[in-house]
Design an enzyme around this catalytic site. Structure first.
Site: not given
Ligand code: CIR
Length: 260
Positions: A169, A254
């Site tokens: 992201h 997140c």
């Molecule tokens: C994903 O790949 O969606 C999750 N394992 C990690 C999401 C992390 N979110 C973020 O950086 N906003």
């Protein structure tokens, strides 16, 4: 009377280790340690006087703890997202239910949503002043960005799309200090020149900070040289161990979303 800032958080699923991975190899994740680290993260906000509201636990959603991906908040506008990963789309109704409970408790919110014609993860949205930088990433597409822009423009925000190809992201690579300086680990930022002013930091896990107010920020414990850099700029730096979430490509941003 000033209102207390408020975040939504969601407890980690016992299935966290099965979460999505894009750029990292899978390593063992300890659900007990993850919960302990999550509690430490939440305590950093509570200790600074913030209200913390939990979204209902959803053990079936391995990535549900990364709650910021399901919601973007600008002033009183709360935009439910259309997550880019199919496995994560079922996280949104629980977040919507939490918003409805907040509204019933008197929190002033206008709820909007990104329709399923587009995709957008909250982790791709970085607000700096009246600009929303939005990462065009593996999770966020042009239609998602277009819909977000239509929602936030009446709130005086300008959307600036930026490329994201080296990390999951936008906010895995850059965030902003309280004074608006964008900070990032250059090897992971597609176009550092898109951000003015930009400060390069020496560690990957130092790029993510959350503004706690009053000159304080919270960041990962896994970036001690970057923490010193921030302290030298006069910030009060609170560090939290979040290794079990970093193993799943998560960071401090997140694990919460500020709704007030
Ligand atoms: C994903 O790949 O969606 C999750 N394992 C990690 C999401 C992390 N979110 C973020 O950086 N906003």
């Amino acid at each position: 009377m000033p209102t207390t800032p408020l975040i939504l958080v969601r407890p980690p699923s016992p299935r966290l280790a099965e979460g999505e991975l894009t750029h990292l190899d899978r390593v063992p994740v300890d659900p007990g340690l993850a919960r302990e680290q999550w509690q430490g993260y939440v305590a950093a906000f509570a200790d600074h006087g913030w209200d913390v509201v939990e979204v209902e636990e959803a053990p079936e959603h391995a990535d549900g703890v990364f709650v910021e991906d399901a919601l973007v908040v600008v002033d009183r506008l709360a935009v439910l997202t259309s997550p880019g990963a199919p496995s994560r789309r079922g996280e949104v109704p629980g977040v919507e239910a939490a918003l409805r409970r907040l509204a019933a408790d008197g929190v002033d919110l206008e709820v909007a949503r990104i329709s399923s014609e587009g995709h957008l993860d909250g982790g791709d949205v970085l607000e700096v002043g009246d600009v929303l930088y939005v990462g065009r990433s593996a999770r966020t597409d042009d239609e998602g960005i277009r819909q977000l822009a239509a929602h936030v423009e009446p709130y005086g925000r300008r959307v600036v799309p930026v490329p994201v190809s080296k990390v999951l992201h936008l906010k895995s690579g850059v965030t902003a200090l309280p004074d608006g300086t964008v900070v990032g680990y250059e090897p992971l930022v597609d176009d550092p020149g898109a951000f003015v002013p930009f400060l390069a930091v020496p560690e990957e896990h130092g790029t993510a900070v959350v503004d706690l107010g009053g000159g304080a920020v919270v960041m990962s414990a896994d970036a001690p040289r970057t923490a010193e850099l921030y302290r030298a700029r006069g910030l009060d730096v609170v560090t939290v161990p979040i290794s079990q979430f970093e193993a799943l490509e998560g960071c401090v941003t997140c694990l919460s979303v500020r709704v007030r």
